[in-house]
Design an enzyme around this catalytic site. Structure first.
Site, mmCIF file in Angstrom:
data_model
loop_
_atom_site.group_PDB
_atom_site.id
_atom_site.type_symbol
_atom_site.label_atom_id
_atom_site.label_comp_id
_atom_site.label_asym_id
_atom_site.label_seq_id
_atom_site.Cartn_x
_atom_site.Cartn_y
_atom_site.Cartn_z
ATOM 1 N N CYS A 97 -1.191 -4.921 2.568
ATOM 2 C CA CYS A 97 -0.662 -5.546 3.789
ATOM 3 C C CYS A 97 -0.066 -4.503 4.739
ATOM 4 O O CYS A 97 -0.428 -4.420 5.903
ATOM 5 C CB CYS A 97 0.402 -6.584 3.455
ATOM 6 N N HIS A 98 0.893 -3.711 4.245
ATOM 7 C CA HIS A 98 1.563 -2.777 5.142
ATOM 8 C C HIS A 98 1.617 -1.368 4.590
ATOM 9 O O HIS A 98 2.420 -0.545 5.027
ATOM 10 C CB HIS A 98 2.963 -3.280 5.478
#
Lengths: 270, 189, 432
Positions: free
Chosen positions: B153-154
């Protein structure tokens, strides 16, 4: 005048109520003499254990109890409750009982597997489907016993009477089909289940609580009735204690309110 | 109260006020007690709690791989580390880029404070940034610079002890309470 | 009786808000200052009791929906889940179940009181009409709520009652299918019944607000049926006089209610509803909840075609049952007496007592199997039920010699003989 009307009304009500009772025509149930009756009645844990034993060894070959989980047996006020294990999942007795069953499940990949039971599992049903249950039992599926004491008039007394009710002579005009039995306690008088409860059907565990208790048919029927009452109403003990506390509180509150009410209205003529 | 109240009446009045206060206090106490069932019903129910602790057989996880299992409705990792991965994790105990410094021994400590087995790393599979599931071994995808987990995701990167090394996540992957009940069985929760 | 408001804002904030949204003034005028006749007896406390029970049902209901699953294959099990696993789920469900019964018990007391003291007469016709609407909404809500556990009685009760719609000529079958969302009671029915069961209590709440508004315009009726003439002498502010009296009555009522909740929670329930719904087996004896039995008896009493093929027994039964409630709406027109309270109507009072006994009797008939003698006993009950409204009340005032009511409430209080002085203590315990 008012007295006359009142008495007419009462007489009328009594009359209709009387007729109502006379009309039901149901056979009077025998009393299972449960220790759990009344506001102060409590379950006898040893009796619940004996009842579960009979369910496990006898009834469960035909009757499911699909609202119960093995962990329930170790719940507070349940048959195998142990204060050392407030979470019944940790209770070794419960773990051992659950382990004795094979549960159908799927593994992490979604493939069907058979695994040993754990306390969180539901009671394993004797038949895979309602259809199988019907096929194996002459076209009528044996009822689930989870709430049987709530689902029949008379509750525990009904179970007790029914189990012992096989030795009556059927009325002349009643034809008992092959493979069925006469039992006056069931609606219609014809029951699919053969007589099950006999003396020494099971061997009770030799524990101090069971000392002097013989596995007579009467005792067995009482024990199973007690177990099924607990199973259908597992929070009964909690409910009764909470009820006594609540009513006591309300009573005190009512007295206080009453005194306040009298004080407020003290000087009012009304 | 009328103006010409006598002293005797005043005594009566204050007694009456005390009575009303007592009534009110009893009512308030009752309301508080009645509120509890109404609030407590939203807490996890008995069937949910029944699955709040699970037992897992570690023989199901071969060395160098990880199992992803569900616990309390959320996924968790059970990673069977290789000797090289363990050595790497121990070496990095003193690394400067540890955002949330913890030793490898701390990462394999059971809930009773005793050190567990160093080959098994048991962690929640939720990135401490915003809760995505990081990619680990025997899953396709990039594992990050530290050979542990990488959050797609990040971009948070975890090492072989599940410690945050790079990216936006603030904490190491969370270790749930667990206990070894035998050599191969671990009880989680 | 809603004269000019006596509310005087005290603090700065109260003054500020009073100019913008006079909520405090509204609360003060309706719940504190509201002038209430001094001579109300315990029959007047059921309004407050009903408010409490609407609250109990809404709160416990909202909680139950947090755990209930409206799916035909899971609804029954979700009830078991509530009863067994949800923390205090058993308490909340039993409160909701018994709550419905006690709600109806209180509403019947409230209605019977209105019938006795003529509370439906001018100027309270709208107040009364709103009450009848609330009762109708309560019946609908209770009926749909009973379907939700998806037991045998739920399923077959729903089947039987929704079938009544098919009695409507020409469009009955279409309406029936529209109501069910299919051709039999099934998943769509369960889903919409939950939705409506959740919605209707809030509609009831809305109508209750109107009911209370309509009460506050003419003010309370009272046991003498004579309107308030002197507010100073004959009334008391609602608070603290009636708040404390209502609180006392509520507590006594709650004691009986909780005795049922904790010690006999299944006493008013039918065992068949602990058998999961089965669309292939009908229970031997379908009965509604006790509070609907009188109307069920009226429904079954019409077992003959009025005009075969057109005005069938089925349609007749439906009309009789609905008419039995709707006829209450016409009461302000039907009762021709100028005197409100039955206290001063010796003849009408006898008929009122018989009507109450007949209502209970119809309830017994409703619980019995549809066989002789209950079928013809129900017919007698039905005839008296309607005669009371359509014949007796319009005509009895032409024959009876009423006693003279007191000139005013103040007079009635001043002249009350020692022995007959209203003694709230004793009466309250007996009535509640």
């Amino acid at each position: 005048m008012r007295k006359i009307i009142t008495s007419v009304v009462i007489a009328f009500a009594a009359l209709s109520a009387g007729t109502a009772f006379a009309n039901t025509g149901a056979v009077k149930l025998m009393d299972a003499g449960g220790s759990y009756n009344g506001p102060f009645g409590r379950f006898d844990r040893a009796q619940l254990q004996r009842g579960f034993q009979i369910y496990k060894e006898v009834c469960s070959s035909c009757h499911s109890m699909n609202q119960l989980h093995y962990r329930n047996l170790g719940d507070k006020y349940g048959p195998y409750y142990d204060p050392k294990y407030p979470n019944p999942n940790d209770n070794p007795v419960i773990k051992a009982i659950a382990k004795g069953y094979t549960v159908k499940d799927v593994d992490a990949s979604g493939a069907p597997v058979d695994r040993a039971g754990i306390p969180a599992d539901r009671f394993v049903a004797p038949f895979a489907s309602d259809y199988d249950a019907k096929q194996a039992n002459g076209g009528v599926a044996p009822p689930d016993l989870s709430v049987i004491t709530k689902a029949r008039h008379g509750g525990a007394n009904y179970v007790y009477s029914l189990l012992l009710g096989y030795d009556h002579t059927p009325p002349h005009d009643l034809v008992i089909p092959d493979g069925k039995s006469y039992n006056p306690y069931i609606a219609g008088g014809i029951i699919g289940m053969p007589k099950q409860i006999v003396d020494d059907l099971v061997t009770y565990a030799d524990t101090p609580e069971n000392k002097g208790i013989k596995a007579t048919a009467d005792q067995e029927a009482k024990d199973i009735a007690a177990f099924l009452t607990w199973a259908g109403d597992p929070h009964q003990t909690e409910r009764k204690s909470a009820g006594i506390a609540t009513l006591l509180f309300l009573f005190i509150m009512t007295i206080f309110t009453w005194m306040s009410y009298q004080a407020v209205w003290r000087n009012v003529k009304h | 109260m009328s103006d010409n109240t006598t002293t005797k009446d005043e005594g009566l009045v204050s007694r009456r006020d005390a009575l009303h206060l007592a009534t009110g206090a009893v009512a308030l106490g009752g309301a508080a007690m009645a509120a509890w069932p109404l609030i407590h019903q939203m807490n996890p129910s008995a069937d949910t709690l029944a699955l709040s602790s699970i037992e897992f057989d570690l023989t199901a996880v071969p060395e160098g791989s990880q199992a992803k299992i569900l616990w309390r409705g959320q996924p968790m990792f059970i990673r069977h580390r290789t000797a090289a991965e363990i050595a790497q994790a121990k070496k990095d105990d003193t690394a400067k880029d540890l955002k949330d410094p913890e030793t490898d021994v701390k990462r394999i400590t059971q809930s009773n404070g005793k050190v567990g087995k160093e080959e098994y790393l048991i962690m929640l599979a939720a990135c401490t940034h915003l809760g995505c599931i990081p990619v680990g071994v025997n899953e396709s995808g990039y594992l990050g610079e530290y050979g542990g987990w990488f959050c797609p995701c990040h971009g948070s990167q975890y090492d072989t002890a599940g410690r945050i090394r790079k990216g936006p996540a603030p904490k190491n992957l969370v270790i749930p309470p667990y206990l070894y009940t035998s050599d191969t069985i671990v009880k989680i929760g | 009786m809603s004269g000019p408001s006596k509310y005087v804002p005290q603090s700065g904030f109260e003054k500020w808000i009073d100019k913008r949204l006079p909520l405090v003034r509204f609360a003060y005028d309706t719940m504190i200052d509201f002038p209430t006749p001094k001579n109300l007896n315990y029959w007047w406390t059921f309004g407050a009791i009903l408010a409490i029970f609407l609250g109990i049902q809404i709160v416990t209901g909202i909680i139950l929906v947090m755990h209930y699953i409206p799916a035909t294959d899971r609804a029954f099990m979700s009830i078991a889940h509530i009863m067994r696993d949800v923390n205090y789920g058993w308490l909340i469900r039993y409160m909701h179940m018994s709550g419905a019964s006690f709600f109806f018990l209180a509403v019947y007391m409230h209605i019977f009181r209105g019938l006795y003291y003529g509370s439906y007469k001018e100027p309270r016709e709208v107040l009364w009409g709103l009450g009848v609407i609330i009762y109708l909404l309560m019946v609908m809500t209770a009926f749909m709520g009973y379907v939700l556990p998806w037991g045998q009685m739920s399923f077959w009760g729903a089947t039987v009652i929704t079938n009544l719609t098919s009695a409507i000529p020409f469009v009955g079958e279409s309406i029936h299918n529209w109501l069910l969302g299919g051709f039999a009671v099934d998943q769509p029915t369960l889903n919409r019944f939950l939705s409506l069961h959740y919605l209707l209590p809030f509609v009831i709440l809305g109508v209750v607000v109107l009911h209370i508004w309509a009460l506050h315009v003419p003010g309370n009726n009272n046991p003498t049926g004579v309107e308030v003439k002197d507010v100073e002498k004959e009334t008391l502010p609602f608070h603290p006089y009636y708040t404390i009296k209502d609180a006392f009555a509520i507590l006594v009522f709650l004691m009986v209610y909780f005795a049922f909740v904790f010690f006999a929670p299944e006493a008013l329930n039918h065992p068949d509803n602990y058998i999961p719904a089965n669309n292939q087996v009908t229970p031997a004896h379908i009965v509604p909840e006790w509070y609907l039995l009188p109307f069920y008896a009226i429904l079954r009493a019409v077992d003959f075609d009025i005009i075969p093929g057109i005005f069938t027994a089925k349609l007749g039964g439906v009309i009789a049952m609905l008419g039995a409630i709707l006829v209450w709406l016409a009461l302000p027109v039907l009762d021709s007496s100028k005197i409100k309270s039955m206290r001063y109507r010796p003849l009408a009072r006898i008929f009122w007592f018989i009507w109450i006994a007949n209502f209970i009797f119809l309830g017994i008939c409703g619980a019995m199997p549809a066989q002789a003698p209950w079928t013809w006993l129900s017919k007698i009950g039905l005839i008296y039920y309607f005669s009371y409204f359509l014949l007796i009340l319009p005509l009895v005032s032409k024959f009876e010699k009423p006693k003279t009511p007191p000139a005013s409430i103040a007079d009635s209080i001043a002249n009350a003989p020692k022995g007959e002085e209203p003694n709230p203590n004793i009466v309250g315990v007996v009535q509640n």
